[in-house]
Structures are given as structure tokens and as C-alpha cells.
Design a protein around this motif. Structure first.
Motif, short mmCIF file in Angstrom:
data_model
loop_
_atom_site.label_atom_id
_atom_site.label_comp_id
_atom_site.label_asym_id
_atom_site.label_seq_id
_atom_site.Cartn_x
_atom_site.Cartn_y
_atom_site.Cartn_z
N UNK A 176 64.27 48.32 15.36
CA UNK A 176 64.03 47.73 16.63
C UNK A 176 64.49 48.33 17.95
N UNK A 177 65.51 48.87 18.19
CA UNK A 177 65.32 49.91 18.90
C UNK A 177 64.87 51.14 19.34
N UNK A 178 64.75 51.94 18.56
CA UNK A 178 62.83 52.06 18.32
C UNK A 178 61.83 51.50 19.17
N UNK A 179 61.46 50.06 18.66
CA UNK A 179 60.06 49.96 18.91
C UNK A 179 60.14 49.57 20.32
N UNK A 180 61.64 48.90 20.96
CA UNK A 180 62.13 49.12 22.06
C UNK A 180 62.04 49.94 23.43
N UNK A 181 62.60 51.40 22.63
CA UNK A 181 62.33 52.27 23.62
C UNK A 181 60.94 52.73 23.69
N UNK A 182 60.42 52.64 22.62
CA UNK A 182 58.66 53.34 22.87
C UNK A 182 58.16 52.26 23.54
N UNK A 183 58.40 50.65 23.88
CA UNK A 183 57.72 50.12 24.63
C UNK A 183 58.01 49.62 26.02
#
Length: 86
Positions: A33-40
Motif C-alpha cells: 500500500x505504501x509503494x502504490x501510494x508513493x507511485x500514485x
């Protein structure tokens, strides 16, 4: 001559251990979830980026939309009765 300037080892290897530690401490879903949030929330290119700056960054020029009305019929459609070489 070596490219490995860090005495501790490869930065990729250290990154893998950091990810493994984060998964161990926080859990897999939290890390994903943190990785997807950083990508977004990554920085995006502005729409009005000047052509000179695009060239400096190595980006291709802004594509111009081609509509069928912008293409002249005389230059792209050959005469149906004319045969090449005759």
C-alpha cells in the motif's frame, strides 16, 4: 577498475534487505500500500512544458493530433486512373 564504490556491497542488495525488513516489521499489505501510494503521488510533468526544456530532459516533442480533416486529399490519395510506369 571497479564500479562498486560502496564497501558494504551492492545498493540493490541493501534495498532488497530494506524491503524484506519493512515487510517483516510492518507486513506485506502495508508495504504494498505504501509503494502504490508513493507511485500514485509521484511528480508528474506539467502539460505546458516548453519545447527547449523537453529537449533538455530528453523527452520527445509534443505530439500534434492528426485529424482526417487536416490531411489534404490531393496529396495523399492517388489518381485512380493513373498507373505508375504507364
Amino acid at each position: 577498475m571497479t564500479y562498486n564504490t560502496l564497501p558494504e556491497g551492492s545498493i540493490v542488495l541493501r534495498l532488497e534487505f530494506s524491503i524484506a525488513d519493512a515487510v517483516h516489521q510492518r507486513g506485506l499489505l502495508s508495504v504494498i500500500a505504501t509503494a502504490i501510494s508513493a507511485w500514485w503521488s509521484r511528480p508528474r510533468l506539467p502539460a505546458d512544458l516548453p519545447a527547449a526544456l523537453r529537449a533538455d530532459l530528453g523527452l520527445p516533442p509534443v505530439p500534434q493530433p492528426a485529424h482526417w480533416l487536416q490531411i489534404s486529399a490531393s496529396s495523399s490519395i492517388p489518381d485512380p486512373l493513373r498507373r505508375p510506369g504507364m
